[in-house]
Design a protein around this motif. Structure first.
Motif, PDB file in Angstrom:
ATOM      1  N   PHE A 165       0.717  -1.092   0.034  1.00  0.00           N
ATOM      2  CA  PHE A 165       0.195  -0.208  -0.325  1.00  0.00           C
ATOM      3  C   PHE A 165       0.991   1.346  -0.158  1.00  0.00           C
ATOM      4  O   PHE A 165       0.682   2.256   0.091  1.00  0.00           O
ATOM      5  N   GLY A 166       2.305   1.047   0.142  1.00  0.00           N
ATOM      6  CA  GLY A 166       3.451   2.548  -0.454  1.00  0.00           C
ATOM      7  C   GLY A 166       3.876   2.283   1.391  1.00  0.00           C
ATOM      8  O   GLY A 166       3.491   1.623   1.742  1.00  0.00           O
ATOM      9  N   THR A 167       4.321   4.440   0.764  1.00  0.00           N
ATOM     10  CA  THR A 167       4.989   4.593   2.414  1.00  0.00           C
ATOM     11  C   THR A 167       3.965   4.960   3.518  1.00  0.00           C
ATOM     12  O   THR A 167       2.953   5.303   3.398  1.00  0.00           O
ATOM     13  N   PRO A 168       4.369   5.283   4.250  1.00  0.00           N
ATOM     14  CA  PRO A 168       3.361   5.345   5.195  1.00  0.00           C
ATOM     15  C   PRO A 168       3.490   6.899   5.113  1.00  0.00           C
ATOM     16  O   PRO A 168       4.365   7.889   4.897  1.00  0.00           O
ATOM     17  N   ASP A 169       2.205   7.626   6.025  1.00  0.00           N
ATOM     18  CA  ASP A 169       2.373   8.957   5.867  1.00  0.00           C
ATOM     19  C   ASP A 169       2.782   9.769   7.436  1.00  0.00           C
ATOM     20  O   ASP A 169       3.843   9.356   7.658  1.00  0.00           O
ATOM     21  N   ASP A 170       3.174  11.245   6.787  1.00  0.00           N
ATOM     22  CA  ASP A 170       3.958  11.782   8.551  1.00  0.00           C
ATOM     23  C   ASP A 170       3.281  11.214   9.497  1.00  0.00           C
ATOM     24  O   ASP A 170       4.549  11.718  10.183  1.00  0.00           O
TER      25      ASP A 170
ATOM     26  N   GLY B  28       2.716   8.671  10.455  1.00  0.00           N
ATOM     27  CA  GLY B  28       3.267   6.790  10.437  1.00  0.00           C
ATOM     28  C   GLY B  28       2.850   5.807   9.571  1.00  0.00           C
ATOM     29  O   GLY B  28       3.310   4.447   9.915  1.00  0.00           O
ATOM     30  N   ALA B  29       1.565   6.191   9.847  1.00  0.00           N
ATOM     31  CA  ALA B  29       0.634   5.543   9.067  1.00  0.00           C
ATOM     32  C   ALA B  29      -0.168   4.681   7.729  1.00  0.00           C
ATOM     33  O   ALA B  29       0.621   6.156   6.759  1.00  0.00           O
ATOM     34  N   ILE B  30      -0.009   3.704   7.115  1.00  0.00           N
ATOM     35  CA  ILE B  30      -0.086   3.614   5.871  1.00  0.00           C
ATOM     36  C   ILE B  30      -1.672   3.710   5.931  1.00  0.00           C
ATOM     37  O   ILE B  30      -2.363   2.800   6.673  1.00  0.00           O
ATOM     38  N   ARG B  31      -2.573   4.139   4.936  1.00  0.00           N
ATOM     39  CA  ARG B  31      -3.775   4.728   4.415  1.00  0.00           C
ATOM     40  C   ARG B  31      -4.260   3.956   2.655  1.00  0.00           C
ATOM     41  O   ARG B  31      -3.285   3.627   1.823  1.00  0.00           O
ATOM     42  N   ASP B  32      -5.240   3.079   2.648  1.00  0.00           N
ATOM     43  CA  ASP B  32      -5.509   2.747   1.746  1.00  0.00           C
ATOM     44  C   ASP B  32      -6.053   3.538   0.676  1.00  0.00           C
ATOM     45  O   ASP B  32      -6.045   4.751   1.224  1.00  0.00           O
ATOM     46  N   GLU B  33      -6.422   3.479  -0.707  1.00  0.00           N
ATOM     47  CA  GLU B  33      -7.538   4.173  -1.253  1.00  0.00           C
ATOM     48  C   GLU B  33      -8.215   5.169  -0.841  1.00  0.00           C
ATOM     49  O   GLU B  33      -8.746   5.997  -1.104  1.00  0.00           O
ATOM     50  N   ALA B  34      -8.998   4.301  -0.027  1.00  0.00           N
ATOM     51  CA  ALA B  34     -10.285   5.258   1.265  1.00  0.00           C
ATOM     52  C   ALA B  34      -9.974   5.590   2.413  1.00  0.00           C
ATOM     53  O   ALA B  34     -10.697   6.668   2.387  1.00  0.00           O
TER      54      ALA B  34
ATOM     55  N   LEU C  73      -6.953   2.635   7.212  1.00  0.00           N
ATOM     56  CA  LEU C  73      -5.598   2.020   7.714  1.00  0.00           C
ATOM     57  C   LEU C  73      -5.606   0.855   7.801  1.00  0.00           C
ATOM     58  O   LEU C  73      -5.949  -0.420   7.650  1.00  0.00           O
ATOM     59  N   VAL C  74      -3.696   0.508   7.328  1.00  0.00           N
ATOM     60  CA  VAL C  74      -3.126  -0.487   7.039  1.00  0.00           C
ATOM     61  C   VAL C  74      -2.978  -1.674   8.164  1.00  0.00           C
ATOM     62  O   VAL C  74      -1.645  -0.439   8.450  1.00  0.00           O
ATOM     63  N   GLU C  75      -2.507  -2.514   9.273  1.00  0.00           N
ATOM     64  CA  GLU C  75      -2.223  -2.665   9.979  1.00  0.00           C
ATOM     65  C   GLU C  75      -0.588  -3.068   9.113  1.00  0.00           C
ATOM     66  O   GLU C  75      -0.593  -3.023   8.423  1.00  0.00           O
ATOM     67  N   ARG C  76       0.162  -2.830  10.866  1.00  0.00           N
ATOM     68  CA  ARG C  76       1.462  -2.954  10.425  1.00  0.00           C
ATOM     69  C   ARG C  76       2.343  -3.700  11.186  1.00  0.00           C
ATOM     70  O   ARG C  76       2.688  -3.310  11.988  1.00  0.00           O
ATOM     71  N   PHE C  77       1.986  -5.279  10.450  1.00  0.00           N
ATOM     72  CA  PHE C  77       3.226  -6.730  11.732  1.00  0.00           C
ATOM     73  C   PHE C  77       3.502  -7.209  10.783  1.00  0.00           C
ATOM     74  O   PHE C  77       3.911  -8.668  11.248  1.00  0.00           O
ATOM     75  N   GLY C  78       3.992  -6.619  10.145  1.00  0.00           N
ATOM     76  CA  GLY C  78       4.805  -7.754   8.520  1.00  0.00           C
ATOM     77  C   GLY C  78       4.408  -8.813   9.048  1.00  0.00           C
ATOM     78  O   GLY C  78       5.291  -9.310   8.177  1.00  0.00           O
TER      79      GLY C  78
END
Length: 209
Positions: free
Chosen positions: A118-123, A125-131, A134-139
């Motif tokens: 889904f790309g890189t984190p926002d300012d 630190g969160a990653i978001r989809d097109e809508a 939030l996208v979870e970040r657990f690897g």
């Protein structure tokens, strides 16, 4: 002979009969009996090449649940399907097997973490989809629930998952490959009741490359 359910959206593949025969033969070579959600024939008829009814859908649903109730384990295709996430039907079957205390080996085509799609984190630190969700970040390669519901996730094809399933169901002396053990426990009640716990020998979820 251990029976293993072959879960996944592969039933929708144009080469489903070939895939099903291959999975069945691979399982047999490993000393396993493959249990298919549907026969190894091309899909036609109600619900596929013509509209189906709710009653017909219910027969398919109940047939799959009945098959899962007869097996000793499951391999589940968790490749992205019609988007970035696994097939929702497969996730339901995975959860059903997990609730029965069965070992489930998921397989994916890439070890890439879900968040990396889904790309890189926002300012912040969160990653978001097109809508904007939030996208979870657990690897993990898939959502938390199916990832942690699997006994293990392997990178590769159904062959790799079946090999690992054969190893697990044959090797664990504590749970006989079921992935969970049932013991009497006193949790939230004054009376002991049977509770299922992850097998300390074989259950820890890990990604095998």
């Amino acid at each position: 002979m251990k029976r293993v359910y072959i879960a996944g959206p592969d039933v929708f593949r144009p080469d489903w009969p070939d895939f099903a025969r291959h999975a069945t033969a691979t399982a047999a070579a490993l000393g396993l009996e493959a249990v298919l959600p549907i026969p190894a024939i091309a899909l036609t008829g109600p619900g596929v090449t013509e509209p189906g009814t709710r009653a017909q859908a219910d027969r398919v649903f109940r047939g799959c649940l009945a098959a899962i109730a007869t097996v000793d384990g499951m391999v589940a295709n968790l490749h992205p399907f019609r988007g970035r996430e696994p097939d929702s039907g497969t996730i339901f079957e995975l959860a059903t097997a997990r609730a029965q205390g069965l070992p489930v080996i998921g397989y994916v085509d890439s070890a890439q973490a879900l968040e990396d799609r889904f790309g890189t984190p926002d300012d912040d630190g969160a990653i978001r989809d097109e809508a904007g969700y939030l996208v979870e970040r657990f690897g993990l390669p898939v959502n938390i629930m199916p990832a942690m519901g699997c006994t293990e996730i392997v990178v590769g094809s159904v062959d790799a998952a079946l090999r690992r399933c054969a190893e697990l169901t044959a090797a664990c002396p504590r749970c006989q490959g079921h992935g969970y053990i049932t013991e009497m426990a006193q949790v939230g009640t004054p009376y002991p009741r049977p509770m299922s716990f992850p097998c300390p020998v074989c259950h820890p979820t890990r990604l095998l490359e």
